[in-house]
Enzyme design. Structure first.
Site, PDB file in Angstrom:
ATOM      1  N   HIS A   8       0.801  -1.335   0.168  1.00 44.49           N
ATOM      2  CA  HIS A   8      -0.005  -0.005  -0.020  1.00 44.49           C
ATOM      3  C   HIS A   8       0.836   1.358  -0.019  1.00 44.49           C
ATOM      4  O   HIS A   8       1.941   1.393   0.309  1.00 44.49           O
ATOM      5  CB  HIS A   8      -1.037  -0.127   1.078  1.00 44.49           C
ATOM      6  CG  HIS A   8      -0.005   0.091   2.617  1.00 44.49           C
ATOM      7  ND1 HIS A   8       0.147   1.208   3.149  1.00 44.49           N
ATOM      8  CD2 HIS A   8       0.029  -0.826   3.547  1.00 44.49           C
ATOM      9  CE1 HIS A   8       0.976   0.855   4.111  1.00 44.49           C
ATOM     10  NE2 HIS A   8       0.841  -0.450   4.473  1.00 44.49           N
ATOM     11  N   GLU A  81      -2.752  -7.280   7.112  1.00 41.10           N
ATOM     12  CA  GLU A  81      -1.486  -7.353   7.669  1.00 41.10           C
ATOM     13  C   GLU A  81      -1.402  -7.881   9.040  1.00 41.10           C
ATOM     14  O   GLU A  81      -2.398  -8.410   9.578  1.00 41.10           O
ATOM     15  CB  GLU A  81      -1.119  -5.789   7.972  1.00 41.10           C
ATOM     16  CG  GLU A  81       0.242  -5.396   8.472  1.00 41.10           C
ATOM     17  CD  GLU A  81       1.507  -5.917   7.641  1.00 41.10           C
ATOM     18  OE1 GLU A  81       1.505  -7.135   7.207  1.00 41.10           O
ATOM     19  OE2 GLU A  81       2.342  -5.339   7.144  1.00 41.10           O
TER      20      GLU A  81
END
Length: 213
Positions: A8, A81
């Site tokens: 990201h 994550e």
């Protein structure tokens, strides 16, 4: 099959060196701009579909990369994550370090010895879930001729690559954490995965904080 992996774009917590993990932090303005520059670099790639972590920072990155392509973005829990439990929001920079467990440095320096806090996730479990997802993708007959983007996170991308690039958990961070919006490419032929490129950026490196998470 060709699989693109992307970390990201930048968030405010990246710049402050705060552990994000499962905490849902959006991209900051630089993160949005870096994602746009990366989208420009990938504009000629004919993606067929995108899988993304459901966390905002990865999802926003996926949406920017998709641009005006009429393709689905599918949320995938296994691309979330690694979770740091009660340590999320704490500083992992030497100046300002406030993580109560001194052995937490093993996460970065000796990942084979990392023990997560209560409520957190081990690196081994991260590797297991990301590898499970990658193998499902690789062996799905519907996707054999597809070009697919996976939008995730620093540790998630390393987890996805772990079965290809490392043989021992101590080597998990070999090459370091990928830069924000760095792109890696996997080629898949008859279920065999090869790494074509790793950690390539499509913007001026001065824009990258290169911070974990």
């Amino acid at each position: 099959m060709v699989i693109y992996l992307i970390r990201h774009g930048e968030t405010d917590w990246n710049t402050k060196r705060l552990l994000q993990g499962a905490t849902d932090i959006p991209l900051n303005q630089n993160g949005i701009e870096v994602a746009r520059l990366t989208a420009e670099g990938l504009k000629d790639v004919k993606f067929d579909l995108i899988f993304t972590s459901p966390l905002k920072r990865a999802k926003e990155t996926a949406e920017i990369i998709r641009g005006d392509r009429k393709i689905p973005i599918i949320e995938e829990e296994r691309l979330k994550e690694i979770c740091f439990g009660p340590y999320e929001g704490l500083c992992c920079q030497k100046e300002g370090w406030n993580i109560p467990d001194p052995d937490f440095v093993n996460f970065f320096n000796d990942p084979g010895k990392y023990v997560p806090p209560k409520g957190g996730e081990s690196i081994l479990h991260l590797c297991e879930r990301t590898t499970e997802f990658l193998q499902e993708l690789v062996h799905n007959p519907e996707y054999q001729d597809k070009t697919i983007l996976l939008s995730g996170h620093g540790a998630v991308v390393k987890g996805l690559l772990s079965s290809i690039t490392i043989k021992d958990m101590k080597d998990f961070w070999n090459g370091g954490v990928h830069k924000n919006c760095a792109v890696s490419i996997l080629d898949v032929e008859q279920g065999v995965i090869t790494l074509r490129q790793e950690n390539v950026i499509y913007y001026d490196e001065a824009r990258s904080t290169n911070y974990f998470e």
